[in-house]
Design an enzyme around this catalytic site. Sequence first.
Site, PDB file in Angstrom:
ATOM      1  N   HIS A 190      37.374   4.597  36.119  1.00 31.94           N
ATOM      2  CA  HIS A 190      37.943   3.887  37.268  1.00 31.94           C
ATOM      3  C   HIS A 190      37.701   4.690  38.542  1.00 31.94           C
ATOM      4  CE1 HIS A 190      40.649   2.336  33.939  1.00 31.94           C
ATOM      5  NE2 HIS A 190      40.197   1.218  34.457  1.00 31.94           N
ATOM      6  N   GLU A 203      30.116  -1.741  34.119  1.00 33.11           N
ATOM      7  CA  GLU A 203      29.179  -2.374  33.181  1.00 33.11           C
ATOM      8  C   GLU A 203      29.642  -2.243  31.734  1.00 33.11           C
ATOM      9  OE1 GLU A 203      25.252  -0.876  33.830  1.00 33.11           O
ATOM     10  OE2 GLU A 203      25.038  -1.910  35.746  1.00 33.11           O
ATOM     11  N   LYS A 204      30.635  -1.382  31.478  1.00 24.10           N
ATOM     12  CA  LYS A 204      31.096  -1.246  30.087  1.00 24.10           C
ATOM     13  C   LYS A 204      31.568  -2.602  29.552  1.00 24.10           C
ATOM     14  CE  LYS A 204      35.032   0.603  28.652  1.00 24.10           C
ATOM     15  NZ  LYS A 204      35.572  -0.430  27.726  1.00 24.10           N
ATOM     16  N   SER A 252      37.396   4.692  28.437  1.00 26.16           N
ATOM     17  CA  SER A 252      38.175   3.465  28.248  1.00 26.16           C
ATOM     18  C   SER A 252      39.648   3.844  28.205  1.00 26.16           C
ATOM     19  CB  SER A 252      37.780   2.818  26.916  1.00 26.16           C
ATOM     20  OG  SER A 252      38.749   1.864  26.536  1.00 26.16           O
ATOM     21  N   SER A 253      40.485   2.979  28.742  1.00 18.79           N
ATOM     22  CA  SER A 253      41.930   3.237  28.679  1.00 18.79           C
ATOM     23  C   SER A 253      42.388   3.299  27.232  1.00 18.79           C
ATOM     24  CB  SER A 253      42.699   2.135  29.410  1.00 18.79           C
ATOM     25  OG  SER A 253      42.262   2.067  30.747  1.00 18.79           O
ATOM     26  N   ARG A 254      41.671   2.601  26.346  1.00 21.42           N
ATOM     27  CA  ARG A 254      42.085   2.571  24.942  1.00 21.42           C
ATOM     28  C   ARG A 254      41.694   3.852  24.202  1.00 21.42           C
ATOM     29  NH1 ARG A 254      41.020  -3.251  25.802  1.00 21.42           N
ATOM     30  NH2 ARG A 254      42.985  -4.331  25.428  1.00 21.42           N
TER      31      ARG A 254
END
Length: 296
Positions: free
Chosen positions: A50, A161-162, A198-200
């Site tokens: 981000h 783009e992810k 990734s937030s995950r």
Amino acid sequence: MTALGTAAKRRSPAAQVPVAQSREELARERAKLRGPIGLVMTMGALHDGHGSLIREAAKHGSVMVTIFINPLQFGAGEDLDRYPRTLGADLELCARAGASLVFAPTPDVVYPSGPPLVRIDPGPGGEMLEGASRPGHFTGVLTVVHKMLNLTRPDRAYFGEKDFQQLTLIERMVADLDMPVTIVGVPTWRDADGLAMSSRNRYLTPEQRPTALALSEALAAGSEVATQGRGAVLDAAREALAAHPDVKVDRLDLVNPATLDDATSGPARLLVAGILTGQTGPVRLIDNTALTLGMA
Ligand code: PAF
């Protein structure tokens, strides 16, 4: 999300960025911004991926960041309730990366009449690939993106783009509906080991990180044999994934980047989704890469 007080009070010393929670605060704070306005839309739990979007946007003018976990895009049994909520740290990252304003509304601010009756239909592109695994997901995404663009009125909006299918569908929505905004795709930001940010990823234990690399390894293996054609790419990617039996492969697709149909030659996108068992339940991770396919 807890109430934060007035926008002015929310300028904590650690995070020098104003935060609007209501539509009125957003309008007031947005009017103070100078130059072209860029928008970075997020669901919070921010990471340096981000940060890269915010830094890219900041090269061109003021940057608004939205932080909103959109209930509309989560299916039954998905991670809406346990999605990480880290507002304090998010505001610090926004400030460091150069954001000018954060809009962090609650669901009743975004959807004052309850779940919207009118939603954006992503068309056939919303039902294939990720949409086949997550029915209704892209209707929820496009509906909130459309609303946030209307509320914030940026000149440019930046997406990673992810989430390649998301980016493609947003570009298509903006073109098909003549929306007055330029969509900018930003390359995937990776950790040093190659894992797409990734937030995950924060659901993973340190021991699981090498396993999560199955995704980027599959993409690298497929890219290496791109000149040999579609079959070779998919075989190489499958073989790399098979080396990590702890990853359940949910999707492996090789598509035309414009239409999302199966690619047979020329520019293509290799997309992968895998499920690991994380600290608090299953973790679904996605990744993708661009490649140019030779004829088989
Ligand atoms: O990519 C995301 O984080 C979300 O899908 C988005 C674009 C912020 C919409 O909720």
